[in-house]
Design an enzyme around this catalytic site. Structure first.
Site, PDB file in Angstrom:
ATOM      1  N   ARG A  24      55.030  17.919  18.174  1.00 24.09           N
ATOM      2  CA  ARG A  24      55.933  18.060  17.023  1.00 24.09           C
ATOM      3  C   ARG A  24      57.171  17.191  17.192  1.00 24.09           C
ATOM      4  O   ARG A  24      57.691  17.064  18.288  1.00 24.09           O
ATOM      5  CB  ARG A  24      56.395  19.520  16.886  1.00 24.09           C
ATOM      6  CG  ARG A  24      55.258  20.486  16.789  1.00 24.09           C
ATOM      7  CD  ARG A  24      55.714  21.861  17.207  1.00 24.09           C
ATOM      8  NE  ARG A  24      54.546  22.689  17.470  1.00 24.09           N
ATOM      9  CZ  ARG A  24      54.506  24.002  17.289  1.00 24.09           C
ATOM     10  NH1 ARG A  24      55.580  24.638  16.858  1.00 24.09           N
ATOM     11  NH2 ARG A  24      53.409  24.676  17.547  1.00 24.09           N
ATOM     12  N   TYR A  65      35.026  24.637  24.095  1.00 24.23           N
ATOM     13  CA  TYR A  65      36.252  25.007  24.816  1.00 24.23           C
ATOM     14  C   TYR A  65      35.923  25.426  26.253  1.00 24.23           C
ATOM     15  O   TYR A  65      36.539  24.961  27.214  1.00 24.23           O
ATOM     16  CB  TYR A  65      36.915  26.156  24.050  1.00 24.23           C
ATOM     17  CG  TYR A  65      38.159  26.733  24.671  1.00 24.23           C
ATOM     18  CD1 TYR A  65      39.332  25.991  24.761  1.00 24.23           C
ATOM     19  CD2 TYR A  65      38.183  28.052  25.132  1.00 24.23           C
ATOM     20  CE1 TYR A  65      40.489  26.547  25.299  1.00 24.23           C
ATOM     21  CE2 TYR A  65      39.328  28.611  25.663  1.00 24.23           C
ATOM     22  CZ  TYR A  65      40.479  27.851  25.752  1.00 24.23           C
ATOM     23  OH  TYR A  65      41.615  28.413  26.288  1.00 24.23           O
TER      24      TYR A  65
HETATM   25  P1  NAD Z   1      48.739  26.910  21.532  1.00 25.84           P
HETATM   26  O1  NAD Z   1      47.683  26.373  20.642  1.00 25.84           O
HETATM   27  O2  NAD Z   1      49.556  28.057  21.065  1.00 25.84           O
HETATM   28  O3  NAD Z   1      49.742  25.755  21.954  1.00 25.84           O
HETATM   29  C1  NAD Z   1      49.306  24.463  22.289  1.00 25.84           C
HETATM   30  C2  NAD Z   1      50.459  23.511  22.041  1.00 25.84           C
HETATM   31  O4  NAD Z   1      50.005  22.198  22.367  1.00 25.84           O
HETATM   32  C3  NAD Z   1      50.926  23.475  20.578  1.00 25.84           C
HETATM   33  O5  NAD Z   1      52.329  23.637  20.495  1.00 25.84           O
HETATM   34  C4  NAD Z   1      50.511  22.095  20.091  1.00 25.84           C
HETATM   35  O6  NAD Z   1      51.422  21.518  19.167  1.00 25.84           O
HETATM   36  C5  NAD Z   1      50.513  21.313  21.405  1.00 25.84           C
HETATM   37  N1  NAD Z   1      49.663  20.126  21.320  1.00 25.84           N
HETATM   38  C6  NAD Z   1      48.469  20.000  20.687  1.00 25.84           C
HETATM   39  N2  NAD Z   1      48.024  18.740  20.801  1.00 25.84           N
HETATM   40  C7  NAD Z   1      48.937  18.069  21.528  1.00 25.84           C
HETATM   41  C8  NAD Z   1      49.037  16.732  21.973  1.00 25.84           C
HETATM   42  N3  NAD Z   1      48.110  15.816  21.654  1.00 25.84           N
HETATM   43  N4  NAD Z   1      50.103  16.370  22.712  1.00 25.84           N
HETATM   44  C9  NAD Z   1      51.074  17.275  23.011  1.00 25.84           C
HETATM   45  N5  NAD Z   1      51.052  18.549  22.597  1.00 25.84           N
HETATM   46  C10 NAD Z   1      49.985  18.944  21.865  1.00 25.84           C
HETATM   47  O7  NAD Z   1      48.040  27.258  22.925  1.00 25.84           O
HETATM   48  P2  NAD Z   1      48.482  28.339  24.014  1.00 25.84           P
HETATM   49  O8  NAD Z   1      47.898  29.632  23.624  1.00 25.84           O
HETATM   50  O9  NAD Z   1      49.930  28.231  24.289  1.00 25.84           O
HETATM   51  O10 NAD Z   1      47.623  27.826  25.250  1.00 25.84           O
HETATM   52  C11 NAD Z   1      48.127  26.909  26.192  1.00 25.84           C
HETATM   53  C12 NAD Z   1      47.050  26.641  27.212  1.00 25.84           C
HETATM   54  O11 NAD Z   1      46.640  27.874  27.805  1.00 25.84           O
HETATM   55  C13 NAD Z   1      45.783  25.995  26.663  1.00 25.84           C
HETATM   56  O12 NAD Z   1      45.259  25.105  27.601  1.00 25.84           O
HETATM   57  C14 NAD Z   1      44.844  27.161  26.496  1.00 25.84           C
HETATM   58  O13 NAD Z   1      43.513  26.751  26.593  1.00 25.84           O
HETATM   59  C15 NAD Z   1      45.234  28.024  27.661  1.00 25.84           C
HETATM   60  N6  NAD Z   1      44.865  29.426  27.445  1.00 25.84           N
HETATM   61  C16 NAD Z   1      45.484  30.184  26.496  1.00 25.84           C
HETATM   62  C17 NAD Z   1      45.107  31.500  26.288  1.00 25.84           C
HETATM   63  C18 NAD Z   1      45.765  32.374  25.241  1.00 25.84           C
HETATM   64  O14 NAD Z   1      45.311  33.505  25.008  1.00 25.84           O
HETATM   65  N7  NAD Z   1      46.827  31.931  24.596  1.00 25.84           N
HETATM   66  C19 NAD Z   1      44.084  32.050  27.079  1.00 25.84           C
HETATM   67  C20 NAD Z   1      43.440  31.244  28.012  1.00 25.84           C
HETATM   68  C21 NAD Z   1      43.865  29.935  28.209  1.00 25.84           C
HETATM   69  N1  SER Z   2      42.666  33.261  24.146  1.00 23.43           N
HETATM   70  C1  SER Z   2      41.820  32.135  24.356  1.00 23.43           C
HETATM   71  C2  SER Z   2      40.902  31.931  23.201  1.00 23.43           C
HETATM   72  O1  SER Z   2      40.554  32.904  22.571  1.00 23.43           O
HETATM   73  C3  SER Z   2      41.004  32.338  25.618  1.00 23.43           C
HETATM   74  O2  SER Z   2      41.043  31.176  26.335  1.00 23.43           O
HETATM   75  O3  SER Z   2      40.528  30.814  22.953  1.00 23.43           O
END
Ligand code: NAD
Ligand code: SER
Length: 312
Positions: free
Chosen positions: A36, A142
């Site tokens: 962003r 994923y």
């Molecule tokens: P999210 O989708 O809320 O946030 C991802 C962020 O990355 C967003 O702000 C987006 O704008 C940014 N983004 C996307 N493309 C981009 C790019 N090209 N360059 C820079 N920034 C970019 O995801 P999250 O829930 O905060 O997850 C973060 C990490 O944790 C991810 O790798 C996700 O796989 C992992 N994860 C999350 C969860 C969960 O429940 N939230 C669970 C398991 C793993």
């Molecule tokens: N909370 C994540 C998803 O549902 C797990 O990696 O994709």
């Protein structure tokens, strides 16, 4: 003092992780970064830079020129969004990781955090109390990207001594920022409907159990893992992280203890198949043994904090 950058800082995890890291390391030492243009309001108490993780040269130049020592790489497409755009999801989830791993291999970085997920498991995995080391045949793009990422993290550690650390996060529940397109998002969405006095339609069936965790626990786990002495880190792929496990019916019942008139119905969609391929619960004894992990929030505690803090 090491300088830190959180890439993908504007998302569900990054919003809270940046705040927690700034409390420990000082606002000026923790750079928030996202695709962003403008800095998200919750992160404007410290430096912000717009970066596209897919722009390898821009990311390399920023990290080298600003003497960044630690990267938390959060930018990714989550499970449900990734299924709609598999080619791009694979590219985003893998290319960014290589950019950061290579910087560490070239000794520009001291330490990396890269999150994995319960999505690394698949339908052939033992789904109850899933062990740290077990069958992993993920069926989502994923999950495939996270499993491949884990293998590459371990490879870079073994071959190049890259200090990369990772957690298989379960579904994360938070009120400060919204989830970004995952299969576990229902467990956040439900609180907005409950607070608004509306019926919630769950996209997962009533008896679909998934591992879940409150964001405060997940942030603490991340920081504890990153602060653990190197010799304590025995898993260089990613650590299982258990929290709690519940079904849509069970979370609805927990909400009904506070809001008796709350109603839920069920209309499973494509995310049901994803959830069915993931564990019901996770065995995290490796994280407990190696770096002392223990979660704090149970389901009732999560429900109380969420209902007290979600703003509609
Ligand atoms: P999210 O989708 O809320 O946030 C991802 C962020 O990355 C967003 O702000 C987006 O704008 C940014 N983004 C996307 N493309 C981009 C790019 N090209 N360059 C820079 N920034 C970019 O995801 P999250 O829930 O905060 O997850 C973060 C990490 O944790 C991810 O790798 C996700 O796989 C992992 N994860 C999350 C969860 C969960 O429940 N939230 C669970 C398991 C793993
Ligand atoms: N909370 C994540 C998803 O549902 C797990 O990696 O994709």
């Amino acid at each position: 003092m090491s300088r830190i950058i959180v890439i993908g800082a504007g998302g569900q995890i990054g919003t809270e992780l940046v705040t927690a890291l700034r409390k420990i390391h000082g606002n000026e030492n923790v750079v928030a970064s996202d695709l962003r243009e403008g800095c998200p309001p919750l992160l404007n108490d410290g430096p912000y830079v717009q970066l596209d993780i897919l722009n390898r040269e821009a990311v390399r130049n920023y990290i080298i020129e600003n003497k960044i020592a630690q990267v938390y790489l959060l930018a990714a497409l989550l499970s449900a969004t990734a299924e709609k755009n598999p080619d791009f999801a694979w590219r985003l989830n893998m290319e960014g990781l290589f950019t950061i791993l290579d910087l560490a291999k070239e000794k520009h970085l001291e330490k990396i955090f890269w999150p994995s997920s319960i999505a690394v498991f698949g339908p052939t995995t033992p789904l109850d109390n899933t062990p740290q080391h077990t069958i992993m045949e993920p069926t989502t793009v994923y999950g495939i990207s996270k499993q491949a990422g884990e293998r590459w993290c371990e490879y870079y550690y073994n071959k190049f001594n890259v200090d990369v650390r990772s957690i298989r996060y379960p579904g994360l529940i938070s009120y400060k920022s919204l989830p970004g397109g995952g299969t576990t998002d229902y467990a956040v969405d439900i609180f907005y409907k409950a607070k608004a006095g509306e019926v919630f339609t769950s996209f997962l069936s009533e008896d679909t159990a998934l591992p879940m965790m409150f964001m405060e626990d997940a942030i603490r786990a991340t920081i504890e893992l990153m602060n653990a002495p190197t010799e304590k880190i025995k898993e260089r792929s990613a650590y299982n992280l258990g929290g709690i496990s519940f079904t849509p019916e069970q979370i609805a019942e927990a909400i009904q203890k506070r809001i008796p008139e709350f109603k839920i119905n069920y209309l499973p969609d494509f995310r049901q198949a994803i959830a069915d391929s993931w564990p019901n619960s996770i065995d995290d004894t490796a994280a407990q043994r190696d770096w002392g992990w223990k979660h704090n929030f149970d389901l009732d505690a999560i429900v109380n904090v969420m209902l007290d803090n979600v703003k509609i």
